[in-house]
Design an enzyme around this catalytic site. Structure first.
Site, PDB file in Angstrom:
ATOM      1  N   HIS A   1       0.839  -1.210   0.000  1.00 19.10           N
ATOM      2  CA  HIS A   1       0.000   0.000   0.000  1.00 19.10           C
ATOM      3  C   HIS A   1       0.865   1.248   0.000  1.00 19.10           C
ATOM      4  O   HIS A   1       2.067   1.177   0.264  1.00 19.10           O
ATOM      5  CB  HIS A   1      -0.879   0.016   1.259  1.00 19.10           C
ATOM      6  CG  HIS A   1      -0.055   0.178   2.505  1.00 19.10           C
ATOM      7  ND1 HIS A   1       0.534  -0.891   3.150  1.00 19.10           N
ATOM      8  CD2 HIS A   1       0.331   1.276   3.192  1.00 19.10           C
ATOM      9  CE1 HIS A   1       1.219  -0.461   4.175  1.00 19.10           C
ATOM     10  NE2 HIS A   1       1.131   0.874   4.226  1.00 19.10           N
TER      11      HIS A   1
ATOM     12  N   THR B   1       0.862   4.655   2.050  1.00 18.63           N
ATOM     13  CA  THR B   1       0.245   5.347   3.179  1.00 18.63           C
ATOM     14  C   THR B   1      -0.062   6.794   2.805  1.00 18.63           C
ATOM     15  O   THR B   1       0.793   7.491   2.252  1.00 18.63           O
ATOM     16  CB  THR B   1       1.196   5.328   4.403  1.00 18.63           C
ATOM     17  OG1 THR B   1       1.547   3.983   4.707  1.00 18.63           O
ATOM     18  CG2 THR B   1       0.547   5.969   5.617  1.00 18.63           C
TER      19      THR B   1
ATOM     20  N   HIS C   1       5.070   6.669  -1.393  1.00 22.77           N
ATOM     21  CA  HIS C   1       5.778   5.457  -1.799  1.00 22.77           C
ATOM     22  C   HIS C   1       5.013   4.217  -1.364  1.00 22.77           C
ATOM     23  O   HIS C   1       4.116   4.297  -0.520  1.00 22.77           O
ATOM     24  CB  HIS C   1       7.155   5.425  -1.141  1.00 22.77           C
ATOM     25  CG  HIS C   1       7.058   5.289   0.349  1.00 22.77           C
ATOM     26  ND1 HIS C   1       6.812   6.373   1.164  1.00 22.77           N
ATOM     27  CD2 HIS C   1       7.098   4.209   1.165  1.00 22.77           C
ATOM     28  CE1 HIS C   1       6.734   5.964   2.420  1.00 22.77           C
ATOM     29  NE2 HIS C   1       6.887   4.646   2.452  1.00 22.77           N
TER      30      HIS C   1
ATOM     31  N   THR D   1       6.073   0.717   0.390  1.00 23.16           N
ATOM     32  CA  THR D   1       7.173  -0.035   0.999  1.00 23.16           C
ATOM     33  C   THR D   1       7.145  -1.455   0.444  1.00 23.16           C
ATOM     34  O   THR D   1       6.131  -2.137   0.528  1.00 23.16           O
ATOM     35  CB  THR D   1       7.033  -0.072   2.536  1.00 23.16           C
ATOM     36  OG1 THR D   1       7.143   1.260   3.041  1.00 23.16           O
ATOM     37  CG2 THR D   1       8.112  -0.933   3.183  1.00 23.16           C
TER      38      THR D   1
HETATM   39  P1  A2P Z   1       5.302   3.138   5.192  1.00 21.38           P
HETATM   40  O1  A2P Z   1       4.172   4.007   4.770  1.00 21.38           O
HETATM   41  O2  A2P Z   1       6.627   3.718   4.882  1.00 21.38           O
HETATM   42  O3  A2P Z   1       5.194   1.748   4.642  1.00 21.38           O
HETATM   43  P2  A2P Z   1       4.013  -0.405  10.994  1.00 21.38           P
HETATM   44  O4  A2P Z   1       4.122  -1.654  10.156  1.00 21.38           O
HETATM   45  O5  A2P Z   1       5.344   0.085  11.477  1.00 21.38           O
HETATM   46  O6  A2P Z   1       2.975  -0.507  12.069  1.00 21.38           O
HETATM   47  O7  A2P Z   1       3.480   0.735  10.013  1.00 21.38           O
HETATM   48  C1  A2P Z   1       2.282   0.592   9.354  1.00 21.38           C
HETATM   49  C2  A2P Z   1       2.266   1.499   8.150  1.00 21.38           C
HETATM   50  O8  A2P Z   1       2.208   2.865   8.542  1.00 21.38           O
HETATM   51  C3  A2P Z   1       3.471   1.370   7.252  1.00 21.38           C
HETATM   52  O9  A2P Z   1       3.011   1.424   5.935  1.00 21.38           O
HETATM   53  C4  A2P Z   1       4.352   2.529   7.661  1.00 21.38           C
HETATM   54  O10 A2P Z   1       5.301   3.036   6.799  1.00 21.38           O
HETATM   55  C5  A2P Z   1       3.337   3.567   8.062  1.00 21.38           C
HETATM   56  N1  A2P Z   1       3.874   4.390   9.149  1.00 21.38           N
HETATM   57  C6  A2P Z   1       4.272   3.961  10.361  1.00 21.38           C
HETATM   58  N2  A2P Z   1       4.652   4.997  11.140  1.00 21.38           N
HETATM   59  C7  A2P Z   1       4.494   6.114  10.384  1.00 21.38           C
HETATM   60  C8  A2P Z   1       4.728   7.506  10.605  1.00 21.38           C
HETATM   61  N3  A2P Z   1       5.180   7.977  11.770  1.00 21.38           N
HETATM   62  N4  A2P Z   1       4.466   8.358   9.582  1.00 21.38           N
HETATM   63  C9  A2P Z   1       4.017   7.919   8.407  1.00 21.38           C
HETATM   64  N5  A2P Z   1       3.774   6.618   8.139  1.00 21.38           N
HETATM   65  C10 A2P Z   1       4.016   5.725   9.102  1.00 21.38           C
END
Ligand code: A2P
Length: 208
Positions: free
Chosen positions: A69, A71, A140, A142
């Site tokens: 996904h 975010t 992006h 991930t």
């Molecule tokens: P990303 O968008 O880079 O993939 P986690 O697996 O650590 O619980 O995170 C869940 C999702 O939320 C992931 O997609 C992660 O990063 C995003 N995420 C986690 N923490 C933050 C943050 N502080 N700011 C923005 N996105 C975040």
């Protein structure tokens, strides 16, 4: 209203449809394969391993967890700054569940993370938080992160690469069939795709 707090998800974002997830995972595998056969990559291999001569298997070092996904807003069940305001926004509610194509314009890898850069359309940008501390450049998907590294690092890694580009850092470039690959210091690789990849996605939210 006791349930209000509970109704805010961990994050809002665009979730790639299942067949598209497979296509994108394959893209990332091909990216790994291409990299590992390149002389330039071999030359900088030590960026990816602590031990001299240690074998580097990218597909084993970087695991993607859960659904692919992009975010839009990390709301952390209402605990993140601006979470409630975002969840209550008219455009967020109106476009919740809507389908659109994400344009994947580049792939990048660092010793910490792997991701695909997303070039958001004007319509998708409406869903990008205004209070975002970082510009929309950070959008992006991930594709993987190394053990002990949180997914959130992927966006920071992308921003760092874009800053280097803006600062005019030339890097070392290699022309590939799929686009131009550039190496920057510290094991950062950026592949600007000749043809952006279109990935159908649904704007929705995630609760763990
Ligand atoms: P990303 O968008 O880079 O993939 P986690 O697996 O650590 O619980 O995170 C869940 C999702 O939320 C992931 O997609 C992660 O990063 C995003 N995420 C986690 N923490 C933050 C943050 N502080 N700011 C923005 N996105 C975040």
């Amino acid at each position: 209203k006791p349930h209000e707090e509970m109704s805010i998800p961990l994050y809002f974002g665009w979730f790639l449809f299942r067949p598209v997830q497979e296509k994108v995972s394959e893209m990332s595998m091909n990216f790994f394969k291409t990299l590992t056969t390149l002389e330039t990559f071999k030359k900088h291999l030590s960026d990816f391993s602590d031990k001299e001569g240690e074998e580097v298997v990218l597909e084993q070092s970087f695991k993607a967890k859960g659904m692919l996904h992009c975010t839009a807003k990390f709301t952390n069940y209402g605990k993140a700054e601006g979470a409630k305001e975002y969840a209550e926004k008219k455009v967020v509610q109106e476009l919740y569940g809507s389908v659109s194509d994400l344009s994947l314009s580049a792939l990048f890898i660092t010793p910490r993370t792997v991701g695909a850069r997303v070039s958001l359309t004007e319509a998708q940008l409406q869903l990008w938080p205004e209070d975002a501390e970082k510009e929309a450049d950070r959008a992006h998907v991930t594709l993987g992160h190394a053990e002990g590294i949180p997914a959130v690092q992927t966006g920071y890694d992308l921003l760092e690469i874009l800053l280097l580009q803006k600062a005019g850092q030339p890097g070392e470039t290699v022309e590939l069939d799929s686009g131009t690959l550039t190496y920057y210091d510290g094991g950062r690789w950026y592949l600007a795709l000749k043809e952006p990849v279109s990935a159908a996605a649904c704007f929705s939210s995630y609760y763990k």
